[in-house]
Design a protein around this motif. Structure first.
Motif, short mmCIF file in Angstrom:
data_model
loop_
_atom_site.label_atom_id
_atom_site.label_comp_id
_atom_site.label_asym_id
_atom_site.label_seq_id
_atom_site.Cartn_x
_atom_site.Cartn_y
_atom_site.Cartn_z
N CYS A 1 0.83 -1.20 0.00
CA CYS A 1 0.00 0.00 0.00
C CYS A 1 0.87 1.26 0.00
O CYS A 1 0.67 2.17 -0.81
CB CYS A 1 -0.92 -0.01 1.21
N GLY B 1 -3.57 2.42 -4.53
CA GLY B 1 -2.73 1.88 -3.47
C GLY B 1 -3.52 1.57 -2.21
O GLY B 1 -3.30 0.55 -1.56
N LEU B 2 -4.44 2.46 -1.84
CA LEU B 2 -5.30 2.19 -0.68
C LEU B 2 -6.15 0.94 -0.90
O LEU B 2 -6.29 0.10 0.00
CB LEU B 2 -6.22 3.39 -0.42
N GLY C 1 -3.99 -2.26 -0.73
CA GLY C 1 -3.66 -2.59 0.66
C GLY C 1 -4.85 -3.19 1.39
O GLY C 1 -4.70 -4.16 2.13
N TRP C 2 -6.03 -2.64 1.16
CA TRP C 2 -7.24 -3.17 1.82
C TRP C 2 -7.54 -4.58 1.33
O TRP C 2 -7.85 -5.46 2.14
CB TRP C 2 -8.41 -2.23 1.55
#
Length: 95
Positions: A38, A71-72, A75-76
């Motif tokens: 992320c 990117g968020l 990562g999630w």
């Protein structure tokens, strides 16, 4: 003039805000493949957006901003897939 020294009053012991925190358990600080992925993807997006801002190129700035949002999301998704802190893919099976 008096030679008496003046000192500030000392607070009573145990009146701090952080008195009831358990420091025995490690916090992890996000050291996981999901967190690292992320952050790296978001840093690349921030670099692209920063360069686009300096050269005044709006479409590339939007692309860099979109990469940060991606990117968020990455990562999630990785955290939900078990690659986050304490995730199922990171447990040691003894092999």
């Amino acid at each position: 003039m008096s030679k008496v020294t003046v000192s500030a009053p000392k607070p009573a012991a145990g009146t701090g805000v952080y008195d009831h925190i358990n420091h025995a358990e490690p916090s992890g600080h996000g050291n996981s493949p999901a967190a690292w992925t992320c952050v790296i993807v978001m840093l690349v997006g921030a670099l692209i957006a920063s360069i686009a801002f300096v050269i005044a190129n709006t479409p590339i700035f939007i692309v860099g901003s979109a990469i940060m949002v991606i990117g968020l999301i990455v990562g999630w998704v990785m955290r939900k897939a078990g690659y986050g802190v304490g995730g199922s893919k990171l447990t040691n099976s003894g092999h």
